[in-house]
Write a protein that holds these residues in place. Structure first.
Motif, PDB file in Angstrom:
ATOM      1  N   ILE A  47     -46.028  27.234  40.086  1.00  0.00           N
ATOM      2  CA  ILE A  47     -46.155  27.396  38.638  1.00  0.00           C
ATOM      3  C   ILE A  47     -45.674  28.780  38.219  1.00  0.00           C
ATOM      4  O   ILE A  47     -44.994  28.927  37.186  1.00  0.00           O
ATOM      5  CB  ILE A  47     -47.618  27.144  38.216  1.00  0.00           C
ATOM      6  CG1 ILE A  47     -47.946  25.655  38.380  1.00  0.00           C
ATOM      7  CG2 ILE A  47     -47.867  27.601  36.779  1.00  0.00           C
ATOM      8  CD1 ILE A  47     -49.413  25.331  38.217  1.00  0.00           C
ATOM      9  N   GLU A  48     -46.004  29.795  39.009  1.00  0.00           N
ATOM     10  CA  GLU A  48     -45.517  31.139  38.688  1.00  0.00           C
ATOM     11  C   GLU A  48     -43.996  31.217  38.771  1.00  0.00           C
ATOM     12  O   GLU A  48     -43.367  31.909  37.973  1.00  0.00           O
ATOM     13  CB  GLU A  48     -46.172  32.171  39.602  1.00  0.00           C
ATOM     14  CG  GLU A  48     -47.645  32.394  39.295  1.00  0.00           C
ATOM     15  CD  GLU A  48     -48.168  33.715  39.817  1.00  0.00           C
ATOM     16  OE1 GLU A  48     -47.604  34.247  40.791  1.00  0.00           O
ATOM     17  OE2 GLU A  48     -49.161  34.215  39.239  1.00  0.00           O
ATOM     18  N   ARG A  49     -43.403  30.497  39.709  1.00  0.00           N
ATOM     19  CA  ARG A  49     -41.938  30.471  39.784  1.00  0.00           C
ATOM     20  C   ARG A  49     -41.329  29.835  38.538  1.00  0.00           C
ATOM     21  O   ARG A  49     -40.151  30.053  38.233  1.00  0.00           O
ATOM     22  CB  ARG A  49     -41.487  29.746  41.050  1.00  0.00           C
ATOM     23  CG  ARG A  49     -41.642  30.585  42.319  1.00  0.00           C
ATOM     24  CD  ARG A  49     -40.950  29.954  43.506  1.00  0.00           C
ATOM     25  NE  ARG A  49     -41.684  28.823  44.043  1.00  0.00           N
ATOM     26  CZ  ARG A  49     -42.653  28.920  44.952  1.00  0.00           C
ATOM     27  NH1 ARG A  49     -43.004  30.105  45.427  1.00  0.00           N
ATOM     28  NH2 ARG A  49     -43.259  27.843  45.395  1.00  0.00           N
ATOM     29  N   ARG A  50     -42.126  29.075  37.824  1.00  0.00           N
ATOM     30  CA  ARG A  50     -41.673  28.460  36.578  1.00  0.00           C
ATOM     31  C   ARG A  50     -41.929  29.356  35.378  1.00  0.00           C
ATOM     32  O   ARG A  50     -41.754  28.922  34.232  1.00  0.00           O
ATOM     33  CB  ARG A  50     -42.336  27.092  36.400  1.00  0.00           C
ATOM     34  CG  ARG A  50     -41.920  26.093  37.463  1.00  0.00           C
ATOM     35  CD  ARG A  50     -42.773  24.832  37.452  1.00  0.00           C
ATOM     36  NE  ARG A  50     -42.365  23.931  38.518  1.00  0.00           N
ATOM     37  CZ  ARG A  50     -41.432  22.985  38.410  1.00  0.00           C
ATOM     38  NH1 ARG A  50     -40.818  22.822  37.247  1.00  0.00           N
ATOM     39  NH2 ARG A  50     -41.112  22.227  39.435  1.00  0.00           N
ATOM     40  N   GLY A  51     -42.396  30.576  35.620  1.00  0.00           N
ATOM     41  CA  GLY A  51     -42.528  31.553  34.548  1.00  0.00           C
ATOM     42  C   GLY A  51     -43.903  31.708  33.951  1.00  0.00           C
ATOM     43  O   GLY A  51     -44.067  32.434  32.971  1.00  0.00           O
ATOM     44  N   ILE A  52     -44.912  31.062  34.515  1.00  0.00           N
ATOM     45  CA  ILE A  52     -46.271  31.171  34.000  1.00  0.00           C
ATOM     46  C   ILE A  52     -47.116  31.904  35.033  1.00  0.00           C
ATOM     47  O   ILE A  52     -47.364  31.393  36.124  1.00  0.00           O
ATOM     48  CB  ILE A  52     -46.875  29.788  33.702  1.00  0.00           C
ATOM     49  CG1 ILE A  52     -46.055  29.067  32.631  1.00  0.00           C
ATOM     50  CG2 ILE A  52     -48.331  29.924  33.258  1.00  0.00           C
ATOM     51  CD1 ILE A  52     -46.511  27.663  32.334  1.00  0.00           C
ATOM     52  N   ILE A  53     -47.552  33.112  34.718  1.00  0.00           N
ATOM     53  CA  ILE A  53     -48.401  33.876  35.615  1.00  0.00           C
ATOM     54  C   ILE A  53     -49.809  33.293  35.567  1.00  0.00           C
ATOM     55  O   ILE A  53     -50.328  32.978  34.487  1.00  0.00           O
ATOM     56  CB  ILE A  53     -48.424  35.362  35.241  1.00  0.00           C
ATOM     57  CG1 ILE A  53     -46.993  35.909  35.235  1.00  0.00           C
ATOM     58  CG2 ILE A  53     -49.298  36.160  36.208  1.00  0.00           C
ATOM     59  CD1 ILE A  53     -46.254  35.740  36.551  1.00  0.00           C
ATOM     60  N   VAL A  54     -50.432  33.161  36.727  1.00  0.00           N
ATOM     61  CA  VAL A  54     -51.753  32.548  36.793  1.00  0.00           C
ATOM     62  C   VAL A  54     -52.716  33.451  37.554  1.00  0.00           C
ATOM     63  O   VAL A  54     -52.316  34.350  38.290  1.00  0.00           O
ATOM     64  CB  VAL A  54     -51.709  31.162  37.458  1.00  0.00           C
ATOM     65  CG1 VAL A  54     -50.866  30.199  36.642  1.00  0.00           C
ATOM     66  CG2 VAL A  54     -51.185  31.260  38.887  1.00  0.00           C
ATOM     67  N   GLU A  55     -53.987  33.181  37.356  1.00  0.00           N
ATOM     68  CA  GLU A  55     -55.068  33.851  38.075  1.00  0.00           C
ATOM     69  C   GLU A  55     -56.098  32.786  38.402  1.00  0.00           C
ATOM     70  O   GLU A  55     -56.453  31.976  37.539  1.00  0.00           O
ATOM     71  CB  GLU A  55     -55.679  34.940  37.194  1.00  0.00           C
ATOM     72  CG  GLU A  55     -56.882  35.631  37.791  1.00  0.00           C
ATOM     73  CD  GLU A  55     -57.473  36.668  36.855  1.00  0.00           C
ATOM     74  OE1 GLU A  55     -58.518  37.241  37.212  1.00  0.00           O
ATOM     75  OE2 GLU A  55     -56.902  36.894  35.764  1.00  0.00           O
ATOM     76  N   ALA A  56     -56.582  32.756  39.633  1.00  0.00           N
ATOM     77  CA  ALA A  56     -57.502  31.710  40.051  1.00  0.00           C
ATOM     78  C   ALA A  56     -58.889  32.247  40.342  1.00  0.00           C
ATOM     79  O   ALA A  56     -59.048  33.368  40.846  1.00  0.00           O
ATOM     80  CB  ALA A  56     -56.965  30.994  41.284  1.00  0.00           C
ATOM     81  N   LEU A  57     -59.884  31.444  40.036  1.00  0.00           N
ATOM     82  CA  LEU A  57     -61.248  31.609  40.524  1.00  0.00           C
ATOM     83  C   LEU A  57     -61.529  30.362  41.340  1.00  0.00           C
ATOM     84  O   LEU A  57     -61.617  29.260  40.789  1.00  0.00           O
ATOM     85  CB  LEU A  57     -62.234  31.749  39.365  1.00  0.00           C
ATOM     86  CG  LEU A  57     -63.722  31.722  39.738  1.00  0.00           C
ATOM     87  CD1 LEU A  57     -64.064  32.842  40.725  1.00  0.00           C
ATOM     88  CD2 LEU A  57     -64.587  31.832  38.482  1.00  0.00           C
ATOM     89  N   HIS A  58     -61.617  30.515  42.646  1.00  0.00           N
ATOM     90  CA  HIS A  58     -61.653  29.362  43.550  1.00  0.00           C
ATOM     91  C   HIS A  58     -62.996  29.307  44.270  1.00  0.00           C
ATOM     92  O   HIS A  58     -63.345  30.204  45.019  1.00  0.00           O
ATOM     93  CB  HIS A  58     -60.516  29.488  44.571  1.00  0.00           C
ATOM     94  CG  HIS A  58     -60.296  28.266  45.402  1.00  0.00           C
ATOM     95  ND1 HIS A  58     -59.067  27.642  45.474  1.00  0.00           N
ATOM     96  CD2 HIS A  58     -61.124  27.555  46.203  1.00  0.00           C
ATOM     97  CE1 HIS A  58     -59.159  26.602  46.284  1.00  0.00           C
ATOM     98  NE2 HIS A  58     -60.399  26.530  46.744  1.00  0.00           N
ATOM     99  N   GLN A  59     -63.744  28.250  44.019  1.00  0.00           N
ATOM    100  CA  GLN A  59     -64.995  28.005  44.726  1.00  0.00           C
ATOM    101  C   GLN A  59     -64.645  27.215  45.989  1.00  0.00           C
ATOM    102  O   GLN A  59     -64.192  26.084  45.925  1.00  0.00           O
ATOM    103  CB  GLN A  59     -65.955  27.222  43.831  1.00  0.00           C
ATOM    104  CG  GLN A  59     -67.267  26.835  44.488  1.00  0.00           C
ATOM    105  CD  GLN A  59     -67.251  25.418  44.966  1.00  0.00           C
ATOM    106  OE1 GLN A  59     -66.714  24.524  44.318  1.00  0.00           O
ATOM    107  NE2 GLN A  59     -67.848  25.186  46.121  1.00  0.00           N
TER     108      GLN A  59
END
Length: 200
Positions: A47-59
């Motif tokens: 998704i980041e390679r598609r231009g959308i920076i993300v941040e995860a909170l992963h349980q």
């Protein structure tokens, strides 16, 4: 169970925009730990390679949080990983997207929070009920449903990236809220009282 440790997550203020990362909450309930730990970090990297920076909170549940955190570092995606989350309501308020199994409890929480979701039903759920749950959410426009056997990273990434764009996200968030029944417990009590009237 997905509680512990606590954290004060900022409230999501609306549709994701390019001024901040899109916030992704990953919940590993109903035996989703191994699948989501393996698939979500590379998904978010795509998704980041598609231009959308993300941040995860992963349980991470029963998967070692250090292993999951390493997968995110390898993917180049910012993430906070914990085995359990105490402040689940705060986590839902923080999130722009939830990635999870499609049990009724998780769907109810996401709907109440008004958060779109990517749902991956448990393959061997009794009567395949989680697939039916996920399909209902997708049909309502409140999120996406992808079976484990149909998970193809590039295709899923394209769908999620489109969902995270403002017009699509806003529509999905509204659809999620429309599914919410925050007074469900009171309704159940009222129905039970009506059913039992004169039978006590």
């Amino acid at each position: 169970m997905r509680r512990r440790p606590s954290a004060n997550w900022p409230r999501c203020s609306g549709a994701p925009d390019r001024g901040r990362p899109a916030r992704v909450l990953v919940l590993s309930s109903t035996r989703g730990e191994a699948f989501l730990a393996a698939r979500v970090p590379p998904l978010l990297a795509e998704i980041e390679r598609r231009g959308i920076i993300v941040e995860a909170l992963h349980q991470s549940g029963d998967v070692a949080p250090g292993d999951v955190a390493h997968a995110y570092r390898r993917a180049g995606v910012k993430a906070t990983v914990a085995p359990y989350l105490d402040e689940i309501a705060s986590a839902f308020r923080w999130a722009d997207l939830v990635i999870a199994r499609s049990g009724a409890g998780t769907i109810a929480e996401a709907a109440t929070a008004g958060v779109p979701s990517l749902l991956v039903p448990l393959a061997d759920a009794s009567g395949d009920h989680q697939a039916a749950n996920a399909a209902a959410v997708a049909a309502a426009g409140a999120g996406l449903a992808v079976r484990e056997a149909e998970w193809h990273g590039d295709a899923v990434a394209a769908r999620v990236a489109a969902l995270l764009e403002a017009p699509a996200w806003t529509a999905a968030a509204r659809a999620a809220r429309a599914l919410a029944m925050p007074d469900a417990a009171a309704r159940i009590v009222a129905d039970c009282e009506t059913f039992m009237a004169g039978r006590w």
